[in-house]
Design a protein around this motif. Sequence first.
Motif, PDB file in Angstrom:
ATOM      1  N   VAL A  62     -26.923  -5.617   4.897  1.00 35.31           N
ATOM      2  CA  VAL A  62     -25.814  -4.753   5.279  1.00 35.31           C
ATOM      3  C   VAL A  62     -24.794  -5.621   5.990  1.00 35.31           C
ATOM      4  N   GLU A  63     -23.540  -5.434   5.641  1.00 35.86           N
ATOM      5  CA  GLU A  63     -22.463  -6.146   6.331  1.00 35.86           C
ATOM      6  C   GLU A  63     -22.011  -5.261   7.490  1.00 35.86           C
ATOM      7  N   ILE A  64     -21.982  -5.828   8.698  1.00 31.46           N
ATOM      8  CA  ILE A  64     -21.602  -5.065   9.888  1.00 31.46           C
ATOM      9  C   ILE A  64     -20.434  -5.750  10.605  1.00 31.46           C
ATOM     10  N   HIS A  65     -19.734  -4.970  11.402  1.00 34.80           N
ATOM     11  CA  HIS A  65     -18.669  -5.498  12.248  1.00 34.80           C
ATOM     12  C   HIS A  65     -19.245  -5.698  13.644  1.00 34.80           C
ATOM     13  N   TYR A  66     -19.232  -6.948  14.127  1.00 36.22           N
ATOM     14  CA  TYR A  66     -19.829  -7.272  15.422  1.00 36.22           C
ATOM     15  C   TYR A  66     -19.022  -8.382  16.083  1.00 36.22           C
ATOM     16  N   GLU A  67     -18.635  -8.181  17.316  1.00 40.29           N
ATOM     17  CA  GLU A  67     -17.859  -9.147  18.099  1.00 40.29           C
ATOM     18  C   GLU A  67     -16.610  -9.634  17.361  1.00 40.29           C
ATOM     19  N   GLY A  68     -15.902  -8.693  16.734  1.00 44.22           N
ATOM     20  CA  GLY A  68     -14.640  -9.004  16.078  1.00 44.22           C
ATOM     21  C   GLY A  68     -14.751  -9.709  14.742  1.00 44.22           C
ATOM     22  N   ASP A  69     -15.950  -9.773  14.177  1.00 48.62           N
ATOM     23  CA  ASP A  69     -16.156 -10.464  12.913  1.00 48.62           C
ATOM     24  C   ASP A  69     -17.177  -9.712  12.069  1.00 48.62           C
ATOM     25  N   THR A  70     -17.340 -10.121  10.818  1.00 47.58           N
ATOM     26  CA  THR A  70     -18.346  -9.491   9.972  1.00 47.58           C
ATOM     27  C   THR A  70     -19.564 -10.394   9.839  1.00 47.58           C
ATOM     28  N   TRP A  71     -20.733  -9.777   9.926  1.00 47.79           N
ATOM     29  CA  TRP A  71     -22.013 -10.460   9.836  1.00 47.79           C
ATOM     30  C   TRP A  71     -22.908  -9.692   8.876  1.00 47.79           C
ATOM     31  N   PHE A  72     -23.899 -10.376   8.337  1.00 45.27           N
ATOM     32  CA  PHE A  72     -24.867  -9.738   7.460  1.00 45.27           C
ATOM     33  C   PHE A  72     -26.208  -9.657   8.176  1.00 45.27           C
ATOM     34  N   VAL A  73     -26.899  -8.546   7.983  1.00 41.36           N
ATOM     35  CA  VAL A  73     -28.198  -8.318   8.608  1.00 41.36           C
ATOM     36  C   VAL A  73     -29.100  -7.649   7.569  1.00 41.36           C
ATOM     37  N   LYS A  74     -30.388  -7.963   7.594  1.00 40.84           N
ATOM     38  CA  LYS A  74     -31.332  -7.315   6.680  1.00 40.84           C
ATOM     39  C   LYS A  74     -31.342  -5.820   6.958  1.00 40.84           C
ATOM     40  N   GLU A  75     -31.269  -5.043   5.904  1.00 41.09           N
ATOM     41  CA  GLU A  75     -31.253  -3.600   6.071  1.00 41.09           C
ATOM     42  C   GLU A  75     -32.540  -3.099   6.731  1.00 41.09           C
ATOM     43  N   SER A  76     -33.635  -3.776   6.493  1.00 39.77           N
ATOM     44  CA  SER A  76     -34.923  -3.372   7.091  1.00 39.77           C
ATOM     45  C   SER A  76     -34.954  -3.611   8.600  1.00 39.77           C
ATOM     46  N   ASP A  77     -34.016  -4.383   9.144  1.00 35.49           N
ATOM     47  CA  ASP A  77     -33.989  -4.680  10.575  1.00 35.49           C
ATOM     48  C   ASP A  77     -33.160  -3.700  11.388  1.00 35.49           C
ATOM     49  N   ILE A  78     -32.434  -2.807  10.722  1.00 36.40           N
ATOM     50  CA  ILE A  78     -31.554  -1.890  11.439  1.00 36.40           C
ATOM     51  C   ILE A  78     -32.006  -0.451  11.280  1.00 36.40           C
ATOM     52  N   THR A  79     -31.409   0.415  12.102  1.00 33.38           N
ATOM     53  CA  THR A  79     -31.642   1.848  12.003  1.00 33.38           C
ATOM     54  C   THR A  79     -30.279   2.512  11.841  1.00 33.38           C
ATOM     55  N   TYR A  80     -30.197   3.487  10.944  1.00 29.07           N
ATOM     56  CA  TYR A  80     -28.930   4.201  10.703  1.00 29.07           C
ATOM     57  C   TYR A  80     -28.779   5.382  11.641  1.00 29.07           C
ATOM     58  N   GLY A  81     -27.538   5.594  12.072  1.00 25.54           N
ATOM     59  CA  GLY A  81     -27.152   6.815  12.725  1.00 25.54           C
ATOM     60  C   GLY A  81     -27.744   7.078  14.096  1.00 25.54           C
ATOM     61  N   GLU A  82     -28.089   6.066  14.824  1.00 25.14           N
ATOM     62  CA  GLU A  82     -28.634   6.301  16.168  1.00 25.14           C
ATOM     63  C   GLU A  82     -27.649   5.875  17.226  1.00 25.14           C
TER      64      GLU A  82
END
Length: 82
Positions: A62-82
């Motif tokens: 998943v591509e996320i916006h973090y600290e003013g930039d875009t980063w990629f993170v494994k989808e299995s490492d995140i939780t949606y909607g919390e």
Amino acid sequence: MMSLLPPEDPLNRDQPGTLVFVPSNVKLLKYGKNKSFPTNYKLTEEPFHALMVKRVDESNHVEIHYEGDTWFVKESDITYGE
């Protein structure tokens, strides 16, 4: 009548702007222009919320916006909607 459409995703995982929760000790990856290999990474020290930019289904990232930039993170490492 039975619908032939797939059920709606209640977590809106395909919608840009969806809030995701990233726990601590998760690796964030930064890719160059050709996106063939990572050019930088960070290991999260603290948990945080971020906005999803897009899902990358073929790589399960998943591509996320973090600290003013875009980063990629494994989808299995995140939780949606919390």
